[in-house]
Design a protein around this motif. Structure first.
Motif, PDB file in Angstrom:
ATOM      1  N   SER A 146       0.847  -1.194   0.000  1.00  0.00           N
ATOM      2  CA  SER A 146       0.000   0.000   0.000  1.00  0.00           C
ATOM      3  C   SER A 146       0.882   1.243   0.000  1.00  0.00           C
ATOM      4  N   LYS A 147       0.524   2.207  -0.836  1.00  0.00           N
ATOM      5  CA  LYS A 147       1.267   3.465  -0.885  1.00  0.00           C
ATOM      6  C   LYS A 147       0.908   4.302   0.339  1.00  0.00           C
ATOM      7  N   LYS A 148       1.933   4.646   1.143  1.00  0.00           N
ATOM      8  CA  LYS A 148       1.683   5.328   2.407  1.00  0.00           C
ATOM      9  C   LYS A 148       2.196   6.759   2.449  1.00  0.00           C
ATOM     10  N   LYS A 149       3.349   7.037   1.819  1.00  0.00           N
ATOM     11  CA  LYS A 149       3.948   8.366   1.932  1.00  0.00           C
ATOM     12  C   LYS A 149       4.434   8.841   0.568  1.00  0.00           C
ATOM     13  N   ASP A 150       4.359  10.138   0.373  1.00  0.00           N
ATOM     14  CA  ASP A 150       4.812  10.769  -0.868  1.00  0.00           C
ATOM     15  C   ASP A 150       5.953  11.724  -0.523  1.00  0.00           C
ATOM     16  N   ARG A 151       7.185  11.282  -0.779  1.00  0.00           N
ATOM     17  CA  ARG A 151       8.354  12.109  -0.499  1.00  0.00           C
ATOM     18  C   ARG A 151       8.763  12.887  -1.754  1.00  0.00           C
ATOM     19  N   LYS A 152       9.854  13.645  -1.635  1.00  0.00           N
ATOM     20  CA  LYS A 152      10.273  14.512  -2.726  1.00  0.00           C
ATOM     21  C   LYS A 152      10.667  13.726  -3.967  1.00  0.00           C
ATOM     22  N   HIS A 153      11.423  12.636  -3.782  1.00  0.00           N
ATOM     23  CA  HIS A 153      11.932  11.874  -4.919  1.00  0.00           C
ATOM     24  C   HIS A 153      11.403  10.446  -4.970  1.00  0.00           C
ATOM     25  N   PHE A 154      10.573  10.036  -4.015  1.00  0.00           N
ATOM     26  CA  PHE A 154      10.114   8.650  -4.017  1.00  0.00           C
ATOM     27  C   PHE A 154       8.806   8.514  -3.255  1.00  0.00           C
ATOM     28  N   PHE A 155       8.119   7.386  -3.519  1.00  0.00           N
ATOM     29  CA  PHE A 155       6.936   6.987  -2.762  1.00  0.00           C
ATOM     30  C   PHE A 155       7.328   5.858  -1.821  1.00  0.00           C
ATOM     31  N   VAL A 156       6.711   5.821  -0.653  1.00  0.00           N
ATOM     32  CA  VAL A 156       6.949   4.753   0.313  1.00  0.00           C
ATOM     33  C   VAL A 156       5.770   3.798   0.268  1.00  0.00           C
ATOM     34  N   HIS A 157       6.025   2.537  -0.097  1.00  0.00           N
ATOM     35  CA  HIS A 157       5.007   1.488  -0.127  1.00  0.00           C
ATOM     36  C   HIS A 157       5.234   0.563   1.066  1.00  0.00           C
TER      37      HIS A 157
END
Length: 477
Positions: A146-157
């Protein structure tokens, strides 16, 4: 008297026996030399990088072709949906994967939003019909991330499955104290499997663009020799631009402003950078990486280095205002470009315990570079890895001290341009002009055209000339 002595001797023997039992207990249950921190502890899991997930890709399909294939296989047409419920599919609904019209789509959840395509068996939401081209699967439990966080250069799944083996094993490692703390502040612990999907393609970034502020070498008031003197005082001797201008006036009688010294430095950095970046260093399989920092207008700017641990040459360098994975990848790309043939698993890439190097390795593996990163953690040789590779880490730490010494006299830079200029000139001086004990007090990379010249200002002029010839050759090619 003899009775008292015998009692004391017996009591002493009892004490020695108890001490011996305590020592045995300590040796079995309490490590005498515990590491400073345990990277396997759940508290420090945020500093680790999990292995790659299973990636499932979805291709765009054609429902007309699929209907033809169905007829050939079964000998009959696939019938459209005959809706019988109270929630018919809207006429403008189209399957996002195969473009099947609404008469091949049926309501799969009693009006709660989920639809299903009869042609390609895709389940999707009527309120969100964008189709993912990739699906990340947890390698431990097979559950979709599940996609949890939206950072500057990447998404955290993140794998949110409570029955995942990764989560259960991490939870089992918690002590009673950690478990109580985890119940109060779950954000302090990393127990679930996570994957960082980078949104910026750092393998498509230009590494060798010319720095800003470069000017032509048309000398009006001074000669190329004066420029060589400016570089010698400013780079070799580590003087500031104002002290360099003062030295030229008091020693050589040349009246020059510190602004002109700065312009000469910017121009020289622009000229020598292509030669430094495209030189054939013939690197060995031992590379070492680390980062240090300078200050630009009071703000930390991070300097990334990758060097050949055997030949001591700087192979990759970058300056950035963020200490994240992006500039780390760019620095490693610059170093790997020096290999005519990438060594693969035989490469010994040594770094510290910073997470960016493992994340960069993960991205390189996805792009066909198969190698391992060896991390030397801490300041003492408390594990076999640190004992074996400490010498490699110490070499680049020595480089950091040399760089910080050259930067110290500036007391920080007034602009990013000044910092980048200093970095480019430092690498050129370190690789081609600076005497090193490793090379018997000669330069690390000997160039016959430069070695013939006895004075350092002349060496700088020759290095700029060689780089100009290289630029012309690339332009004509």
């Amino acid at each position: 008297m003899s009775t008292i002595i015998s009692i004391l001797v017996t009591y002493n023997q009892l004490l020695l026996s108890q001490i011996n039992q305590l020592l045995i207990f300590i040796a079995k249950n309490i490590p005498l030399k515990a590491p400073k921190y345990d990277m396997t502890s759940p508290k420090y899991k945020k500093l680790t990088v999990d292995k790659l997930p299973i990636i499932k890709t979805f291709k765009k399909l054609d429902y007309k072709q699929m209907l033809k294939e169905y007829k050939i296989a079964d000998g009959k047409d696939k019938k459209p949906v005959n809706p019988r419920g109270k929630n018919p599919v809207a006429p403008d609904t189209v399957c996002p994967r195969c473009d099947a019209p609404h008469n091949y789509i049926y309501d799969n959840a009693g009006g709660r939003g989920q639809l299903c395509c009869k042609v390609c068996d895709l389940h999707f939401s009527k309120n969100k019909v964008d189709l993912k081209t990739e699906l990340f699967i947890c390698p431990f439990c097979g559950h979709a991330l599940s996609k949890k966080k939206d950072r500057k250069h990447f998404f955290v799944h993140k794998c949110v499955n409570k029955k995942c083996d990764f989560y259960l094993n991490s939870l089992a490692k918690l002590s009673l104290e950690d478990l109580e703390e985890y119940k109060k502040d779950k954000h302090k612990f990393k127990l679930h499997y996570i994957y960082r999907e980078f949104t910026t393609d750092f393998f498509d970034v230009d590494l060798y663009s010319m720095p800003k502020g470069a000017t032509s070498l048309k000398f009006r008031n001074f000669s190329s020799h004066v420029m060589g003197l400016c570089l010698t005082y400013n780079v070799n001797l580590g003087l500031s631009t104002r002290r360099t201008a003062l030295a030229l006036w008091e020693i050589h009688g040349v009246k020059i402003s510190h602004v002109m010294v700065s312009r000469y430095a910017i121009t020289a950095a622009a000229m020598v950078k292509p030669f430094v970046d495209n030189y054939d260093y013939k690197p060995t399989n031992y590379l070492s990486a680390d980062e240090t920092y300078t200050k630009v207008k009071g703000v930390h700017q991070y300097i990334w280095f990758v060097m050949d641990a055997i030949k001591k040459s700087i192979l990759g360098y970058q300056a950035s205002f963020t200490r994240d994975t992006g500039p780390c990848i760019l620095t490693m790309r610059m170093a790997f470009d020096k290999f005519k043939e990438f060594p693969g698993k035989s490469l010994k890439f040594i770094a510290d315990g910073y997470t960016a190097y493992k994340l960069a390795q993960q991205q390189f593996n996805l792009n066909g570079f198969d190698f391992d990163v060896t991390q030397v953690i801490g300041l003492t040789n408390s594990d076999p890895v640190s004992t074996e590779y400490r010498w490699v880490k110490q070499i680049i730490e020595r480089l950091n001290r040399t760089f910080k010494f050259s930067y110290r006299v500036t007391n920080g830079f007034g602009s990013e341009e000044g910092s980048n200029t200093h970095l480019a000139l430092f690498v050129a001086y370190y690789n081609f002009l600076r005497p090193h004990s490793y090379a018997y007090w000669g330069p690390l990379n000997s160039i016959p055209e430069i070695e013939k010249i006895s004075t350092m200002p002349g060496k700088w002029q020759k290095l700029i000339q060689l780089s100009q010839h290289l630029i012309l050759e690339k332009q004509l090619a």
